[in-house]
Design an enzyme around this catalytic site. Structure first.
Site, PDB file in Angstrom:
ATOM      1  N   LYS A 139       0.824  -1.205   0.000  1.00 27.78           N
ATOM      2  CA  LYS A 139       0.000   0.000   0.000  1.00 27.78           C
ATOM      3  C   LYS A 139       0.861   1.259   0.000  1.00 27.78           C
ATOM      4  O   LYS A 139       0.706   2.137  -0.835  1.00 27.78           O
ATOM      5  CB  LYS A 139      -0.937  -0.012   1.202  1.00 27.78           C
ATOM      6  CG  LYS A 139      -1.910   1.159   1.248  1.00 27.78           C
ATOM      7  CD  LYS A 139      -2.860   1.133   0.079  1.00 27.78           C
ATOM      8  CE  LYS A 139      -3.883   2.261   0.153  1.00 27.78           C
ATOM      9  NZ  LYS A 139      -4.713   2.329  -1.049  1.00 27.78           N
ATOM     10  N   SER A 347      -7.600   2.488  -5.356  1.00 29.77           N
ATOM     11  CA  SER A 347      -8.107   2.385  -3.994  1.00 29.77           C
ATOM     12  C   SER A 347      -9.604   2.685  -3.969  1.00 29.77           C
ATOM     13  O   SER A 347     -10.400   1.933  -4.516  1.00 29.77           O
ATOM     14  CB  SER A 347      -7.323   3.317  -3.070  1.00 29.77           C
ATOM     15  OG  SER A 347      -7.341   2.818  -1.742  1.00 29.77           O
TER      16      SER A 347
END
Length: 576
Positions: A139, A347
Site C-alpha cells: 500500500k 483504492s
C-alpha cells in the site's frame, strides 16, 4: 473541415459556476462529438489544435483511437502543436495523418517516470509525530509521512504499473507513426527534448509551421475552403425552457431528455463525504452526498436505460467509498451500469468501479491500490518546542483510558494500545473492501486477494488479473451499455452535470417551514458554495503549478474532517 481545440485541456468533468454547470470541453463531450465524424458526409477532415496542452494518458489514448477511425475512413486528420509531450504525441501518433510543429516549439518525449515526495525529515524537524497504520504491504500510503524513501514493496508495485503503461505508450506511437525504422523511433521516444528540425529527421513530426499554415494544409488535403470550430468554442444551448432557474441552466449547458437514453456520469477527483468538504475547495472531487443524489435520481428515471460511470480517482474516504458502492449496486439492480476508467481507479476509485456490471479501462490506466490506511499527525511536541504545552484531563483517571479518550486529538500521539485498536478497525475495513470487490465482480475473496494489499497495475495488467473486463475508452463503454440495455445504435447519449447552481441553492432554501429537508439542503449548499469561493481564492494560486500535490492532499483531506480510515492511492501519480 472541422477544428477541435484541445489547447486548454480536456478535463473529465465540467467546472460549476454560480449559474450552474457551464458548457465545457470535457472528455465525454469530445467523445460524443467524435463518434459520428468518421461516417459523416459533411465532415471532410479534422484539424486538431493541441497548443501546449497537458493531457492524461488514458484520455489521449481514446481520443487518438477515435481520430484514427476518421483517418482510416480516408479523411485527413491534421494535428498542430506548439509543443508535443508524452501525452499529446500519443494522441497525435495514434490519430493524425500529419503532424505539424511550431517553428519555435519542441518535442518533449522523454519517457515515463514518477517522483515521490517524503516528508518524514520535515516532520521530524518540526517535532510532529506521524501516527499512520496501513493494511496491505504494497500500500505505501503512510510512507510519505513515515519514511525517507519508498519501501521495496511500494517501489516494485509502482514500477511494475509504470512499466505496463510505458509498453502501451511506445507500442501505440510506433504503430501510429509507421516510420519504417521502429527501433530508431522507439529509442528516440525516451531521449528528448528535440528541436523541430531534429523531430522531423527522426520521424516524430512531419512539418514545421504555425497554426495558420497547418490549417491551410489541412483544408487543401480535405479539398475544402473553410474550417468550422466544433469543439473548444463557447456554444450555447438553443432551447429556452420555462422558469428563471431553467433559463440560466440552459445557458450554462444543462438539458433534460425524456426519451430513452444512456447517461454518462463523470466521477473525477478525490472521494469525500461531500465535494465541498475538502480544505482545498473547488468543485472538483467526488462527494457521497452529491454523487449519491445523482445515482438515486438515475435509478428512478425511467428514460435512463443504462448508466456509464466515468471514473478518474485516486480514492479518498473509505466511508464515502462504501456508501457510494452500495448506491451503485442498487442502481445496477435496476439497469446496466458500465464503468469506464479514465486515468485511474485506485483504492477508493476502484471501490466504486467494482460495482459495475462491466468495467472497461485503457492500457495506460492506473488501477488497484486495494488497501486501507489510517492515522493522524500529532503536533503536541511541536507546540511544546515553542512553549505551548497540551494537557489531557479525562473523566476516567486511568492513564490508558485517558489516552483512548483523546485518540482523535492532534495534540497527542497514540499509545501502543490505541494503535492496536485502530489497526483492528482498519483491518475490518480492508476485509470489507475485499468483500465488496468480490461481490461486485462475482468472484470469491480468495480470487481478489492476490491483486490486493495495495498493488498497482496498468490497465492491461488489471485485465489479466480480472479486475477489469475489457480494454477500451468511454466510446466503447457506451457501446457496451447500449448492448446490455438492448438499445439501438442511434440512441441518444446524455452527459450528467452537477446542476446545483447558485440559483438552485436559493430556490432550495426558499421553501415552506414544514419542508425542512429541502430547506437544510439549500442552506448546506449555500454554505458549501461560500466555502468554495473563499478557499479557491486562497488555495488555487499555489496549487496551479503543483497539481500532483493537490491530487495527493485532496485524497487525504478526509483525515482533517475527523475520519480515520482512507482508501487512497499512496502517491500522486499524474501521467502526461
Amino acid at each position: 473541415m472541422v477544428e477541435i481545440d484541445l489547447s486548454r485541456g480536456l478535463p473529465e468533468s465540467a467546472p460549476t459556476s454560480w449559474l450552474g454547470t457551464s458548457k465545457s470541453r470535457t472528455h465525454a463531450d469530445l467523445v460524443r462529438s467524435l463518434r459520428g465524424f468518421a461516417a459523416s458526409d459533411t465532415t471532410r477532415g479534422i484539424l486538431v489544435r493541441l497548443g501546449m496542452a497537458r493531457l492524461s494518458f488514458a484520455g489521449v489514448q481514446e481520443v487518438g483511437r477515435l481520430l484514427g477511425a476518421v483517418r482510416k475512413a480516408g479523411k485527413p486528420v491534421v494535428c498542430h502543436a506548439d509543443e508535443y509531450n508524452n501525452g499529446t504525441m500519443l494522441l497525435a501518433a495514434a490519430g493524425c495523418s500529419k503532424l505539424w510543429l511550431s517553428p519555435a516549439g519542441q518535442v518533449d518525449t522523454v519517457g515515463i517516470a514518477a517522483q515521490l515526495l517524503f516528508a518524514k525529515g520535515l516532520l521530524d524537524k518540526l517535532n510532529i509525530s506521524a501516527d499512520y497504520l496501513q493494511v496491505g504491504k504494497f500500500k505505501g500510503a503512510s510512507e510519505p509521512f513515515t519514511r525517507e524513501s519508498a519501501s521495496p514493496e511500494a517501489r516494485a508495485s509502482l514500477q511494475g504499473a509504470l512499466g505496463g503503461v510505458r509498453a502501451a505508450w511506445i507500442a501505440t506511437i510506433v504503430e501510429g507513426r509507421r516510420s519504417g525504422d521502429d527501433k530508431g523511433l522507439e529509442a528516440a521516444l525516451e531521449n528528448g527534448p528535440y528541436s523541430p528540425a531534429e523531430a522531423v529527421e527522426l520521424g516524430l513530426v512531419d512539418a514545421i509551421g504555425d497554426l495558420g499554415e497547418a490549417r491551410s494544409d489541412a483544408e487543401a488535403l480535405a479539398g475544402v475552403e473553410q474550417t468550422v470550430a466544433r469543439f473548444g468554442g463557447s456554444g450555447r444551448d438553443a432551447s429556452v425552457p420555462r422558469g428563471l432557474v431553467d433559463i440560466y441552466r440552459s445557458l450554462s449547458g444543462a438539458s433534460a431528455v425524456g426519451e430513452p437514453h444512456v447517461t454518462i456520469v463523470p466521477a473525477a477527483g478525490s472521494i469525500a463525504m461531500s465535494s465541498g468538504a475538502s480544505p482545498l475547495g473547488g468543485s472538483d472531487g467526488i462527494g457521497e452526498r452529491e454523487l449519491g443524489r445523482v445515482i438515486a435520481r438515475l435509478a428512478n428515471d425511467k428514460s435512463t436505460k443504462a448508466v456509464v460511470l466515468r471514473i478518474d480517482s485516486p480514492g479518498g474516504s473509505a466511508l464515502a467509498s462504501d456508501l457510494l458502492w452500495k448506491r451503485l449496486m442498487k442502481l445496477r439492480e435496476e439497469k446496466p451500469l458500465v464503468v469506464s476508467i479514465g486515468g485511474m481507479a485506485a483504492s477508493g476509485g476502484y471501490y466504486l468501479a467494482c460495482a459495475g456490471t462491466k468495467i472497461l479501462a485503457e492500457e495506460t490506466s492506473i488501477i488497484g491500490s486495494i488497501g486501507v490506511v489510517g492515522g493522524k499527525l500529532a503536533v503536541g511536541h511541536a507546540l511544546a518546542s515553542v512553549g505551548v504545552h497540551a494537557e489531557t484531563v479525562a473523566a476516567n483517571p486511568d492513564p490508558l483510558r485517558a489516552n483512548r479518550a483523546a485518540y482523535m486529538s492532534m495534540l497527542t500521539p497514540w499509545d501502543d494500545a490505541t494503535r492496536a485498536r485502530v489497526l483492528t478497525s482498519i483491518q475490518s475495513i480492508y476485509d470489507l473492501f475485499l468483500e465488496r470487490i468480490a461481490a461486485g465482480r462475482g468472484v470469491a475473496v480468495e480470487t481478489i486477494s492476490p491483486s490486493a494489499e495495495g498493488r498497482l497495475f496498468s490497465g492491461a495488467q488489471a485485465k489479466q488479473r480480472g479486475l477489469v473486463d475489457e480494454m477500451g475508452g468511454l466510446d466503447e463503454a457506451v457501446r457496451v451499455a447500449l448492448d446490455l440495455a438492448k438499445l439501438p445504435g442511434g440512441t441518444p447519449v446524455e452527459i450528467e452535470r452537477d446542476d446545483m447552481s447558485f440559483l438552485d441553492m436559493l430556490a432550495a432554501s426558499d421553501v415552506d417551514e414544514d419542508d425542512s429537508g429541502d430547506a437544510h439542503r439549500g442552506v448546506d449548499a449555500l454554505q458549501t458554495h461560500a466555502r468554495r469561493v473563499v478557499v479557491d481564492a486562497l488555495a488555487s494560486a499555489w496549487l496551479v503549478p503543483l497539481p500532483e500535490l493537490g491530487t495527493f492532499v485532496g485524497s487525504f483531506a478526509p483525515l482533517l474532517s475527523g475520519e480515520r480510515a482512507l482508501a487512497a492511492l499512496p502517491f500522486a501519480v499524474v501521467l502526461r
